[in-house]
Design a protein around this motif. Structure first.
Motif, PDB file in Angstrom:
ATOM      1  N   SER A 118       0.841  -1.215   0.000  1.00 36.42           N
ATOM      2  CA  SER A 118       0.000   0.000   0.000  1.00 36.42           C
ATOM      3  C   SER A 118       0.862   1.245   0.000  1.00 36.42           C
ATOM      4  CB  SER A 118      -0.913   0.085   1.215  1.00 36.42           C
ATOM      5  OG  SER A 118      -1.271  -1.141   1.685  1.00 36.42           O
ATOM      6  N   ALA A 119       2.069   1.136   0.568  1.00 41.55           N
ATOM      7  CA  ALA A 119       2.947   2.302   0.653  1.00 41.55           C
ATOM      8  C   ALA A 119       3.878   2.413  -0.554  1.00 41.55           C
ATOM      9  CB  ALA A 119       3.772   2.199   1.939  1.00 41.55           C
ATOM     10  N   SER A 120       3.840   1.402  -1.448  1.00 41.22           N
ATOM     11  CA  SER A 120       4.802   1.390  -2.558  1.00 41.22           C
ATOM     12  C   SER A 120       4.284   2.139  -3.780  1.00 41.22           C
ATOM     13  CB  SER A 120       5.094  -0.067  -2.938  1.00 41.22           C
ATOM     14  OG  SER A 120       5.682  -0.117  -4.210  1.00 41.22           O
ATOM     15  N   PRO A 121       5.117   3.000  -4.360  1.00 38.35           N
ATOM     16  CA  PRO A 121       4.678   3.729  -5.553  1.00 38.35           C
ATOM     17  C   PRO A 121       4.825   2.886  -6.830  1.00 38.35           C
ATOM     18  CG  PRO A 121       6.887   4.431  -4.917  1.00 38.35           C
ATOM     19  CD  PRO A 121       6.479   3.355  -3.957  1.00 38.35           C
ATOM     20  N   GLN A 122       5.445   1.717  -6.702  1.00 35.92           N
ATOM     21  CA  GLN A 122       5.730   0.903  -7.900  1.00 35.92           C
ATOM     22  C   GLN A 122       4.456   0.338  -8.518  1.00 35.92           C
ATOM     23  OE1 GLN A 122       8.958  -1.879  -7.156  1.00 35.92           O
ATOM     24  NE2 GLN A 122       8.248  -3.115  -8.854  1.00 35.92           N
ATOM     25  N   GLU A 123       4.379   0.406  -9.861  1.00 35.33           N
ATOM     26  CA  GLU A 123       3.220  -0.128 -10.593  1.00 35.33           C
ATOM     27  C   GLU A 123       3.258  -1.646 -10.582  1.00 35.33           C
ATOM     28  OE1 GLU A 123       3.120   1.006 -14.674  1.00 35.33           O
ATOM     29  OE2 GLU A 123       1.735   2.642 -14.285  1.00 35.33           O
ATOM     30  N   ARG A 124       2.171  -2.287 -10.196  1.00 39.04           N
ATOM     31  CA  ARG A 124       2.140  -3.751 -10.210  1.00 39.04           C
ATOM     32  C   ARG A 124       0.853  -4.212 -10.886  1.00 39.04           C
ATOM     33  NH1 ARG A 124       5.398  -2.987  -5.279  1.00 39.04           N
ATOM     34  NH2 ARG A 124       7.211  -4.317  -5.537  1.00 39.04           N
ATOM     35  N   PRO A 125       0.993  -4.745 -12.115  1.00 40.44           N
ATOM     36  CA  PRO A 125      -0.201  -5.074 -12.908  1.00 40.44           C
ATOM     37  C   PRO A 125      -1.183  -6.001 -12.193  1.00 40.44           C
ATOM     38  CG  PRO A 125       1.833  -5.822 -14.007  1.00 40.44           C
ATOM     39  CD  PRO A 125       2.241  -5.000 -12.849  1.00 40.44           C
ATOM     40  N   LEU A 126      -0.690  -6.915 -11.358  1.00 39.65           N
ATOM     41  CA  LEU A 126      -1.607  -7.850 -10.700  1.00 39.65           C
ATOM     42  C   LEU A 126      -2.391  -7.206  -9.556  1.00 39.65           C
ATOM     43  CD1 LEU A 126       0.509 -11.138 -10.556  1.00 39.65           C
ATOM     44  CD2 LEU A 126      -1.518 -10.709 -11.932  1.00 39.65           C
ATOM     45  N   LEU A 127      -1.963  -6.005  -9.154  1.00 42.51           N
ATOM     46  CA  LEU A 127      -2.617  -5.350  -8.005  1.00 42.51           C
ATOM     47  C   LEU A 127      -3.240  -4.011  -8.372  1.00 42.51           C
ATOM     48  CD1 LEU A 127       0.271  -5.975  -5.414  1.00 42.51           C
ATOM     49  CD2 LEU A 127      -1.709  -7.425  -5.845  1.00 42.51           C
ATOM     50  N   LYS A 128      -3.264  -3.746  -9.667  1.00 48.34           N
ATOM     51  CA  LYS A 128      -3.677  -2.427 -10.155  1.00 48.34           C
ATOM     52  C   LYS A 128      -5.137  -2.106  -9.820  1.00 48.34           C
ATOM     53  CE  LYS A 128      -3.086   0.054 -14.459  1.00 48.34           C
ATOM     54  NZ  LYS A 128      -2.869  -0.119 -15.887  1.00 48.34           N
ATOM     55  N   GLY A 129      -5.352  -0.880  -9.339  1.00 53.17           N
ATOM     56  CA  GLY A 129      -6.714  -0.373  -9.152  1.00 53.17           C
ATOM     57  C   GLY A 129      -7.534  -1.033  -8.056  1.00 53.17           C
ATOM     58  N   LEU A 130      -6.908  -1.719  -7.119  1.00 48.39           N
ATOM     59  CA  LEU A 130      -7.671  -2.396  -6.077  1.00 48.39           C
ATOM     60  C   LEU A 130      -7.932  -1.478  -4.885  1.00 48.39           C
ATOM     61  CD1 LEU A 130      -5.864  -5.892  -5.969  1.00 48.39           C
ATOM     62  CD2 LEU A 130      -7.965  -5.277  -7.160  1.00 48.39           C
ATOM     63  N   SER A 131      -9.101  -1.626  -4.280  1.00 49.34           N
ATOM     64  CA  SER A 131      -9.397  -0.900  -3.035  1.00 49.34           C
ATOM     65  C   SER A 131      -8.569  -1.548  -1.928  1.00 49.34           C
ATOM     66  CB  SER A 131     -10.871  -1.048  -2.700  1.00 49.34           C
ATOM     67  OG  SER A 131     -11.137  -2.404  -2.399  1.00 49.34           O
ATOM     68  N   ALA A 132      -8.501  -0.903  -0.765  1.00 51.33           N
ATOM     69  CA  ALA A 132      -7.702  -1.447   0.338  1.00 51.33           C
ATOM     70  C   ALA A 132      -8.179  -2.856   0.711  1.00 51.33           C
ATOM     71  CB  ALA A 132      -7.778  -0.513   1.542  1.00 51.33           C
ATOM     72  N   ALA A 133      -9.511  -3.039   0.757  1.00 45.36           N
ATOM     73  CA  ALA A 133     -10.049  -4.356   1.142  1.00 45.36           C
ATOM     74  C   ALA A 133      -9.736  -5.408   0.084  1.00 45.36           C
ATOM     75  CB  ALA A 133     -11.553  -4.248   1.339  1.00 45.36           C
ATOM     76  N   ASP A 134      -9.834  -5.011  -1.194  1.00 49.41           N
ATOM     77  CA  ASP A 134      -9.553  -5.963  -2.271  1.00 49.41           C
ATOM     78  C   ASP A 134      -8.065  -6.305  -2.333  1.00 49.41           C
ATOM     79  OD1 ASP A 134     -12.170  -6.089  -2.889  1.00 49.41           O
ATOM     80  OD2 ASP A 134     -12.075  -4.783  -4.650  1.00 49.41           O
ATOM     81  N   LEU A 135      -7.228  -5.308  -2.029  1.00 50.24           N
ATOM     82  CA  LEU A 135      -5.777  -5.563  -2.029  1.00 50.24           C
ATOM     83  C   LEU A 135      -5.452  -6.631  -0.980  1.00 50.24           C
ATOM     84  CD1 LEU A 135      -2.835  -4.798  -2.952  1.00 50.24           C
ATOM     85  CD2 LEU A 135      -2.809  -3.176  -1.056  1.00 50.24           C
ATOM     86  N   LYS A 136      -6.059  -6.469   0.185  1.00 51.63           N
ATOM     87  CA  LYS A 136      -5.816  -7.415   1.284  1.00 51.63           C
ATOM     88  C   LYS A 136      -6.209  -8.839   0.858  1.00 51.63           C
ATOM     89  CE  LYS A 136      -6.886  -8.047   6.206  1.00 51.63           C
ATOM     90  NZ  LYS A 136      -7.764  -9.223   6.192  1.00 51.63           N
ATOM     91  N   SER A 137      -7.421  -8.993   0.289  1.00 51.93           N
ATOM     92  CA  SER A 137      -7.827 -10.363  -0.056  1.00 51.93           C
ATOM     93  C   SER A 137      -7.042 -10.898  -1.255  1.00 51.93           C
ATOM     94  CB  SER A 137      -9.333 -10.484  -0.249  1.00 51.93           C
ATOM     95  OG  SER A 137      -9.755  -9.572  -1.195  1.00 51.93           O
ATOM     96  N   ARG A 138      -6.656 -10.013  -2.171  1.00 46.79           N
ATOM     97  CA  ARG A 138      -5.845 -10.458  -3.326  1.00 46.79           C
ATOM     98  C   ARG A 138      -4.490 -10.982  -2.846  1.00 46.79           C
ATOM     99  NH1 ARG A 138      -5.499 -12.315  -7.890  1.00 46.79           N
ATOM    100  NH2 ARG A 138      -4.241 -11.454  -9.564  1.00 46.79           N
TER     101      ARG A 138
END
Ligand code: S3P
Length: 175
Positions: A118-138
């Motif tokens: 969440s703190a990383s500015p790096q682009e990651r295609p597998l995590l792109k555009g996810l909400s905080a809750a979706d990032l956690k479950s992904r």
């Protein structure tokens, strides 16, 4: 496993586990060349990983990633290589990498990975555009799928509780 002083060290682990940054530190300490597989692919293909993922889709990206990995495995000079987060989880990459060098898993719990990502500015295609809750479950789901591959590394490093010097000493015993 290939043995001797010319053994390459491969770092695997989830996105955000610090593979590239630790690889640079280890390369300096061991006076080895540093190589990042994502950067190697980007340079060869003249496109970013994000652009490659977008234009090819994940399945074809994995084929491309393996092609570049196999090229790299042909190179006999000992290096410190930061792999992509998914590299060891596709095809027979894990077995091939373990045959050629020493595979190290940078292990972190999902919660710590989520925090770092969440703190990383790096682009990651597998995590792109996810909400905080979706990032956690992904992150939790992907880590669960990948854990069994990562855990087959020759050395598992508990990143939250290990200093780089400790990792370096453990590595020196195995090289
Ligand atoms: C991926 C991780 C990325 C990159 C690609 C796919 C993954 O590398 O290879 O976006 O499947 O986990 P990093 O682990 O260096 O972010």
């Amino acid at each position: 496993m290939h043995s001797g002083p010319d053994k390459t060290v491969f770092l695997c682990g989830f996105m955000g586990s610090g593979k590239s940054s630790l690889a640079k530190t280890l390369a300096k300490a061991l006076e080895r060349e540093y190589l990042d597989l994502d950067e190697y692919i980007e340079q060869a293909e003249k496109k970013s990983i994000t652009a490659l993922f977008e234009s090819l889709g994940e399945t074809t990206f994995r084929e491309l990633e393996q092609r570049h990995l196999l090229n790299l495995l042909e190179d006999p000079s000992a290096k410190i290589v930061a792999l992509g987060g998914g590299t060891v989880c596709f095809f027979d990459n894990l077995v091939r990498i373990k045959k050629k060098g020493l595979l190290v898993y940078l292990k972190l719990p999902a919660a710590a990975l989520v925090q770092r990502l969440s703190a990383s500015p790096q682009e990651r295609p597998l995590l792109k555009g996810l909400s905080a809750a979706d990032l956690k479950s992904r992150v939790e789901n992907l880590l669960e799928q990948r854990r069994s591959y990562y855990e087959q590394a020759h050395l598992v490093v508990d990143v939250l509780h290990s200093k780089p010097e400790t990792i370096l000493n453990a590595l020196r015993q195995l090289l």
